[in-house]
Motif scaffolding. Sequence first.
Motif, mmCIF file in Angstrom:
data_model
loop_
_atom_site.group_PDB
_atom_site.id
_atom_site.type_symbol
_atom_site.label_atom_id
_atom_site.label_comp_id
_atom_site.label_asym_id
_atom_site.label_seq_id
_atom_site.Cartn_x
_atom_site.Cartn_y
_atom_site.Cartn_z
ATOM 1 N N THR A 70 0.825 -1.207 0.000
ATOM 2 C CA THR A 70 0.000 0.000 0.000
ATOM 3 C C THR A 70 0.860 1.259 0.000
ATOM 4 O O THR A 70 0.606 2.205 -0.749
ATOM 5 C CB THR A 70 -0.927 -0.004 1.226
ATOM 6 N N GLU A 71 1.886 1.273 0.838
ATOM 7 C CA GLU A 71 2.769 2.443 0.894
ATOM 8 C C GLU A 71 3.516 2.619 -0.431
ATOM 9 O O GLU A 71 3.719 3.752 -0.895
ATOM 10 C CB GLU A 71 3.749 2.286 2.047
ATOM 11 N N ALA A 72 3.920 1.509 -1.050
ATOM 12 C CA ALA A 72 4.616 1.606 -2.332
ATOM 13 C C ALA A 72 3.696 2.151 -3.422
ATOM 14 O O ALA A 72 4.110 2.966 -4.259
ATOM 15 C CB ALA A 72 5.163 0.232 -2.734
ATOM 16 N N GLN A 73 2.433 1.731 -3.440
ATOM 17 C CA GLN A 73 1.483 2.249 -4.421
ATOM 18 C C GLN A 73 1.288 3.751 -4.254
ATOM 19 O O GLN A 73 1.260 4.505 -5.236
ATOM 20 C CB GLN A 73 0.148 1.524 -4.273
ATOM 21 N N GLN A 74 1.157 4.211 -3.017
ATOM 22 C CA GLN A 74 0.983 5.636 -2.768
ATOM 23 C C GLN A 74 2.229 6.423 -3.184
ATOM 24 O O GLN A 74 2.120 7.515 -3.753
ATOM 25 C CB GLN A 74 0.659 5.872 -1.296
ATOM 26 N N ALA A 75 3.414 5.852 -2.911
ATOM 27 C CA ALA A 75 4.645 6.532 -3.309
ATOM 28 C C ALA A 75 4.768 6.618 -4.827
ATOM 29 O O ALA A 75 5.221 7.637 -5.377
ATOM 30 C CB ALA A 75 5.855 5.796 -2.722
ATOM 31 N N LEU A 76 4.358 5.577 -5.535
ATOM 32 C CA LEU A 76 4.400 5.603 -6.999
ATOM 33 C C LEU A 76 3.439 6.643 -7.556
ATOM 34 O O LEU A 76 3.759 7.370 -8.508
ATOM 35 C CB LEU A 76 4.066 4.221 -7.557
ATOM 36 N N ALA A 77 2.244 6.718 -6.978
ATOM 37 C CA ALA A 77 1.281 7.704 -7.438
ATOM 38 C C ALA A 77 1.790 9.119 -7.192
ATOM 39 O O ALA A 77 1.615 10.020 -8.026
ATOM 40 C CB ALA A 77 -0.061 7.500 -6.730
ATOM 41 N N GLY A 96 11.652 0.630 -4.182
ATOM 42 C CA GLY A 96 10.691 -0.274 -3.560
ATOM 43 C C GLY A 96 11.044 -1.736 -3.739
ATOM 44 O O GLY A 96 10.802 -2.551 -2.854
ATOM 45 N N LEU A 97 11.628 -2.083 -4.897
ATOM 46 C CA LEU A 97 12.004 -3.470 -5.166
ATOM 47 C C LEU A 97 13.398 -3.801 -4.672
ATOM 48 O O LEU A 97 13.771 -4.978 -4.610
ATOM 49 C CB LEU A 97 11.917 -3.761 -6.669
ATOM 50 N N GLY A 98 14.184 -2.765 -4.392
ATOM 51 C CA GLY A 98 15.562 -3.004 -3.977
ATOM 52 C C GLY A 98 16.418 -3.561 -5.096
ATOM 53 O O GLY A 98 17.292 -4.400 -4.860
ATOM 54 N N GLY A 99 16.156 -3.099 -6.327
ATOM 55 C CA GLY A 99 16.902 -3.639 -7.464
ATOM 56 C C GLY A 99 17.017 -2.636 -8.595
ATOM 57 O O GLY A 99 17.239 -1.443 -8.371
ATOM 58 N N TYR A 100 16.825 -3.123 -9.819
ATOM 59 C CA TYR A 100 17.064 -2.355 -11.035
ATOM 60 C C TYR A 100 15.819 -2.398 -11.904
ATOM 61 O O TYR A 100 15.167 -3.435 -12.014
ATOM 62 C CB TYR A 100 18.259 -2.973 -11.775
#
Length: 404
Positions: A70-77, A96-100
Amino acid sequence: MDESRTPDVPGPGGDPASPVPPVPRARLGQCARHGLPLVEVPPRTPFTAVARAVWRLMAEARTRELRRVTEAQQALAAAAARPDPVPAVLSRLAAGLGGYVVLWPDGRAAGSPPPAAAGAREALDALLARVGRPGGPATATDQADGWHLAAHALGRHADRQAALGTAAPARSPGDHTVASVAAVLLTLLTAERPAGEQAAALTRLLLGGSPAAALGGPGPWYAVHARGGADPRGLAAALGTVLADPDGPAVRLLTDRDPAPQPGWRLGVSAPAAPDALAVADAQARRALARAEAARASLARHTEPGLAGLVGEAEARAHAEALLGPLSPALRETLRAWLARHGSWDRTAADLGVHRNTVRQRIARTAALLDRDLDDADVRMELWFALRTAADGEAPPAGPPVSG
């Protein structure tokens, strides 16, 4: 895991009063190598206590993961609303994924890529080319050199299909959902034609706005499930909507127009719904489509079945919760399966994956808690309708069976 067995550790049939030797280092290494948790419990600990503790930990982990998603979705928006939305969304997704992550074919990227010597880069390029070609899949996943790879198709970019690629050294259950949200945002942000109103509505919804505000009106709205045709976009245009999800076993649409039959399609249409009841409308449309396919009809609409339509939804749900209130989720699940199998102990046990004596114990416990005679046909009928009403209200929580 045969190699992990150590005869000096007492099993379930050993003497619980005998001393338990320390966990061998070899056992610890084997569990770490296979990614298996190793739990050491004191002697005489009941197995049910271990099961409850493990289930509690699993529930806490699911809650943490849901909060993270949920927090990741809000940050993306929020990133999509910045002046430089595409780089911001890519950076937020990589964090959010800790990658590339990389946007294909224009090459914009964020995060730390896999090592140059690893084969993960080539494998990710192959996935992107796969989803980027005409007629390719909407998503594709792979693993290479310990990296978890995924590609999501986006809208068309010039004369080619755009795609989003992700690579991460570890993978969590919610990562696919987070990447899918980013793919939707990037599709809107990189579309050849402006999609300002749609992007604004999606952003408002992801940032906590109400469905009514995101949809631009109170409705009523119709949920539609469709199968059979080859052009979901054409179907959406015919139904007067751009709100369509073509991925999945059926095309799902949302429209404020009363749908009519469409050539080449079988449609299931919900009852008119307010924006806060769209989840119920979606379930209605799914069931209506099943009826349309069974009857070979071009369109079927949701209708209240039988006696359920004679009682108001709120009243029926209140009665169901009052009647079933003493029962745990495990007892409700067992009662529903037992009634569906007309009281057959063996078939109910097979459905639930438990021993027939466990079913008997749970049904006896249920009868005692409800103070009802479960051999009475009227009681069985009332409980069946109550279970159906409660199930329509909210899905029962998933989890391992717990003895009643």
